[in-house]
Design a protein around this motif. Structure first.
Motif, PDB file in Angstrom:
ATOM      1  N   VAL A 288      31.150  48.379  34.372  1.00  0.00           N
ATOM      2  CA  VAL A 288      29.943  49.908  33.727  1.00  0.00           C
ATOM      3  C   VAL A 288      30.394  50.177  33.792  1.00  0.00           C
ATOM      4  O   VAL A 288      30.961  51.752  32.970  1.00  0.00           O
ATOM      5  CB  VAL A 288      28.449  49.421  33.863  1.00  0.00           C
ATOM      6  N   LYS A 289      30.954  50.982  35.177  1.00  0.00           N
ATOM      7  CA  LYS A 289      31.635  52.353  34.556  1.00  0.00           C
ATOM      8  C   LYS A 289      31.944  52.792  34.109  1.00  0.00           C
ATOM      9  O   LYS A 289      32.608  53.342  33.342  1.00  0.00           O
ATOM     10  CB  LYS A 289      32.102  52.510  36.426  1.00  0.00           C
ATOM     11  N   GLU A 290      33.690  51.886  33.708  1.00  0.00           N
ATOM     12  CA  GLU A 290      34.484  51.966  32.729  1.00  0.00           C
ATOM     13  C   GLU A 290      34.106  52.181  31.230  1.00  0.00           C
ATOM     14  O   GLU A 290      34.006  53.365  31.005  1.00  0.00           O
ATOM     15  CB  GLU A 290      35.508  51.274  33.053  1.00  0.00           C
ATOM     16  N   GLU A 291      32.956  52.061  31.363  1.00  0.00           N
ATOM     17  CA  GLU A 291      32.265  52.074  29.567  1.00  0.00           C
ATOM     18  C   GLU A 291      31.229  52.847  29.825  1.00  0.00           C
ATOM     19  O   GLU A 291      31.295  53.905  28.459  1.00  0.00           O
ATOM     20  CB  GLU A 291      31.356  50.890  29.482  1.00  0.00           C
ATOM     21  N   SER A 317      35.352  61.187  38.403  1.00  0.00           N
ATOM     22  CA  SER A 317      36.294  60.260  37.063  1.00  0.00           C
ATOM     23  C   SER A 317      37.496  59.999  37.098  1.00  0.00           C
ATOM     24  O   SER A 317      37.856  59.050  37.064  1.00  0.00           O
ATOM     25  CB  SER A 317      35.812  60.385  35.226  1.00  0.00           C
ATOM     26  N   ASN A 318      38.350  61.057  37.059  1.00  0.00           N
ATOM     27  CA  ASN A 318      40.290  60.365  37.691  1.00  0.00           C
ATOM     28  C   ASN A 318      40.174  59.775  38.704  1.00  0.00           C
ATOM     29  O   ASN A 318      41.475  59.080  38.638  1.00  0.00           O
ATOM     30  CB  ASN A 318      40.643  61.969  36.684  1.00  0.00           C
ATOM     31  N   GLU A 319      39.880  60.404  39.399  1.00  0.00           N
ATOM     32  CA  GLU A 319      40.164  60.016  40.665  1.00  0.00           C
ATOM     33  C   GLU A 319      39.520  58.192  41.265  1.00  0.00           C
ATOM     34  O   GLU A 319      40.356  57.672  41.707  1.00  0.00           O
ATOM     35  CB  GLU A 319      39.379  61.096  42.116  1.00  0.00           C
ATOM     36  N   HIS A 323      41.588  55.039  41.498  1.00  0.00           N
ATOM     37  CA  HIS A 323      40.420  53.693  42.409  1.00  0.00           C
ATOM     38  C   HIS A 323      39.652  53.199  42.268  1.00  0.00           C
ATOM     39  O   HIS A 323      39.059  53.754  42.579  1.00  0.00           O
ATOM     40  CB  HIS A 323      40.933  55.097  43.958  1.00  0.00           C
ATOM     41  N   ARG A 324      40.182  52.363  41.711  1.00  0.00           N
ATOM     42  CA  ARG A 324      38.566  51.464  40.835  1.00  0.00           C
ATOM     43  C   ARG A 324      37.855  51.422  41.979  1.00  0.00           C
ATOM     44  O   ARG A 324      38.726  50.178  42.702  1.00  0.00           O
ATOM     45  CB  ARG A 324      39.408  50.912  39.914  1.00  0.00           C
ATOM     46  N   ASP A 506      32.912  36.027  46.861  1.00  0.00           N
ATOM     47  CA  ASP A 506      33.923  37.428  47.238  1.00  0.00           C
ATOM     48  C   ASP A 506      33.450  37.946  47.629  1.00  0.00           C
ATOM     49  O   ASP A 506      32.894  39.265  47.230  1.00  0.00           O
ATOM     50  CB  ASP A 506      35.121  37.297  46.108  1.00  0.00           C
ATOM     51  N   ALA A 507      33.539  39.128  48.974  1.00  0.00           N
ATOM     52  CA  ALA A 507      32.859  39.952  49.013  1.00  0.00           C
ATOM     53  C   ALA A 507      33.071  41.048  48.680  1.00  0.00           C
ATOM     54  O   ALA A 507      32.559  42.432  48.228  1.00  0.00           O
ATOM     55  CB  ALA A 507      33.201  40.369  50.788  1.00  0.00           C
ATOM     56  N   LYS A 508      34.515  41.525  48.243  1.00  0.00           N
ATOM     57  CA  LYS A 508      34.761  42.803  47.500  1.00  0.00           C
ATOM     58  C   LYS A 508      34.346  42.490  45.780  1.00  0.00           C
ATOM     59  O   LYS A 508      33.785  43.402  45.471  1.00  0.00           O
ATOM     60  CB  LYS A 508      36.704  42.397  47.304  1.00  0.00           C
ATOM     61  N   LYS A 509      33.884  41.395  45.252  1.00  0.00           N
ATOM     62  CA  LYS A 509      32.653  41.795  44.402  1.00  0.00           C
ATOM     63  C   LYS A 509      31.698  42.218  44.032  1.00  0.00           C
ATOM     64  O   LYS A 509      31.353  42.923  43.628  1.00  0.00           O
ATOM     65  CB  LYS A 509      32.358  40.285  44.262  1.00  0.00           C
ATOM     66  N   LEU A 510      31.489  42.473  45.010  1.00  0.00           N
ATOM     67  CA  LEU A 510      29.754  43.363  45.857  1.00  0.00           C
ATOM     68  C   LEU A 510      30.511  44.809  45.026  1.00  0.00           C
ATOM     69  O   LEU A 510      29.353  45.747  44.684  1.00  0.00           O
ATOM     70  CB  LEU A 510      30.065  43.810  47.281  1.00  0.00           C
ATOM     71  N   ILE A 511      31.337  45.342  44.925  1.00  0.00           N
ATOM     72  CA  ILE A 511      31.229  46.777  44.339  1.00  0.00           C
ATOM     73  C   ILE A 511      31.768  47.016  43.248  1.00  0.00           C
ATOM     74  O   ILE A 511      32.241  46.260  42.495  1.00  0.00           O
ATOM     75  CB  ILE A 511      33.248  47.345  44.841  1.00  0.00           C
TER      76      ILE A 511
END
Length: 511
Positions: A288-291, A317-319, A323-324, A506-511
């Motif tokens: 979503v954020k990338e879009e 945005s650039n950071e 660091h997605r 997968d906990a990291k999918k919360l991000i």
């Protein structure tokens, strides 16, 4: 800049605009109306006393908040979506001596006033009703001149915890002359470029911490705040074009709904006035954020904080593209990731997030919860789990309290579980947040019935209706799963992490 100075130098410029109608409150009108109301409040209240505000998004919200701020009072915003019992608890627990509301919320306001003998002032932003006096009539005989001891007040937000009972965030009075900018307002000017040319747009209820504080900050810095009554995706684009919005603040759910608009609709609006788009309040799905960055350009900023102001990270945005998934680096104090025993963890390891140099506060009437928020070194512990990368960028992994954030709104499972437990057909129940493409998380009830044969769509509907009769609608389950048994230890402790892993493998999918 002082509100009085803005009124003198730019009297006709808008301070607050109702986005749907264009109804505007000028800096002169805001200054004069808030000065008169401040005098009314201080006739019965003293420095530091509490004023509860039960209002929807309207110009009167700005009048009430600025009156409290310039009178050295503590302003207590009350969510008007709450049930009577929930709202009345906040007014009572805060020790509010005044309640400012509107005839549009007369039913709940009158109930609160009838149940609360402490209230000295009951004020309506329009016509008088029941025990509430008209603000216009009360202020008619007052001067617009500032109080002799005009001094900064402070916001007193309520933030619930794992118990589900709201906690008042009690801060000391600033003891500063009225017109002294807050730390947030200094940052808004320095990091995000808020100034006298700012047209700020915040499509969220003003009873929430961030929309209110940022709206007041935009006005403090001389900008105009354009506030809709409610969020509508296409209307948001229309408002940005019509009012030449320069700064906008969203939550990820807003982004999802904006992105769902057909490209043919999106292309109808000119968004070139936008300079800064800020989002917070909930994890934003990376796709979503990338879009959004691709659509709006590299003007998207994110921050991670909390109502307690226990820490603050920010990322542009650039950071973020480098660091997605990160919520940024700390602006106020070093971040530490500690394990359950308080040991520092290495980059990449998930643990409890702590911030150095946290601002001190007290949870009103809850000293044990205040102490739990800070460790022995004075670092804040917001209750979130996360990790740092090698460049000190923070990533969120989970919430230790299992709080649900749905559409940028905090929802606390225990009170929903308590409501479910009151239903005769329920043997055991747990409430968790599950992935939701629109809201980030949706409220899911997982229920063990007294009679498993009763499970099915009819029982699901009955349990949701049961909750809606007892709780604000946004807290209620959107779906119910039925299970043979919930995972509990022999001690009775619910293994909520195990339950959540069925939906968040997968906990990291919360991000």
């Amino acid at each position: 800049m002082s509100l009085a100075a803005l009124a003198a130098n730019r009297p006709g410029d808008p301070a607050f605009v109702v986005a749907e109608t264009g109804e505007a409150l000028s800096f002169l009108d805001l200054n004069d109306a808030s000065a008169r109301l401040a005098r009314v409040l201080r006739r019965d209240l003293s420095l530091g006393d509490r004023v509860a505000i039960l209002l929807d998004n309207a110009p009167s919200y700005s009048i009430a908040t600025w009156a409290c701020r310039r009178a050295g009072l503590r302003l207590v915003p009350v969510n008007w979506h709450l049930t009577f019992e929930e709202a009345a608890y906040i007014v009572d627990n805060s020790d509010a001596l005044a309640l400012i509301t509107t005839p549009r919320l007369a039913e709940i306001a009158s109930g609160i006033a009838a149940a609360n003998t402490r209230l000295r002032l009951r004020i309506s932003d329009a016509a008088a009703f029941d025990a509430f006096q008209s603000m216009t009539a009360l202020c008619a005989g007052e001067q617009a001149a500032p109080l002799p001891d005009e001094t900064e007040g402070v916001l007193m937000f309520y933030s619930s915890g794992t118990t589900g009972f709201p906690k008042g965030i009690l801060r000391p009075l600033p003891e500063a002359p009225f017109g002294t900018p807050t730390k947030l307002e200094i940052m808004m000017a320095g990091r995000y470029g808020f100034d006298a040319d700012t047209h700020f747009y915040a499509p969220a209820p003003l009873y929430h911490a961030a929309p209110l504080a940022w709206t007041m900050g935009a006005q403090m810095l001389g900008g105009a705040a354009y506030i809709p009554k409610r969020f509508d995706a296409e209307q948001t684009l229309a408002h940005i074009q019509k009012y030449r919005i320069t700064h906008a603040k969203f939550v990820p759910t807003h982004f999802v709904r904006l992105l769902r608009l057909p490209q043919s609709v999106r292309g109808n609006y000119d968004l070139s006035s936008l300079r800064v788009v800020i989002h917070s309040a909930a994890p934003c799905p990376p796709d979503v954020k990338e879009e959004i960055i691709a659509w709006f350009g590299p003007i998207v900023h994110e921050y991670y904080s909390m109502s307690e102001a226990g820490g603050f990270t920010a990322i542009d945005s650039n950071e973020w593209l480098a660091h997605r998934g990160s919520v940024g680096r700390s602006l106020r104090g070093k971040v530490h990731i500690l394990d359950d025993d308080g040991r520092e963890l290495a980059p990449g390891e998930v643990g409890h997030i702590h911030f150095e140099n946290a601002e001190r506060f007290d949870y009103h009437k809850a000293p044990e919860k205040t102490e739990a928020f800070f460790n022995a070194a004075g670092w804040s512990r917001p209750g979130d789990m996360g990790w740092l990368d090698g460049d000190d960028f923070l990533y969120l992994a989970d919430r230790a309290s299992h709080m649900i954030i749905s559409g940028g709104v905090n929802i606390y499972p225990q009170e929903v579980e308590a409501a479910l437990a009151a239903h005769g057909a329920v043997f055991d129940a747990a409430v968790i947040g599950v992935p939701d493409a629109e809201y980030g998380e949706a409220v899911k009830a997982v229920v063990q019935l007294q009679d498993p044969a009763d499970a099915g769509p009819a029982m699901e509907d009955a349990l949701i209706a049961h909750c809606r009769a007892r709780l604000a609608g946004f807290k209620c389950p959107r779906s119910v799963d039925f299970v043979e048994a919930l995972p509990r230890l022999p001690t009775g402790k619910l293994l909520k992490r195990e339950l959540r892993q069925r939906y968040w493998p997968d906990a990291k999918k919360l991000i």
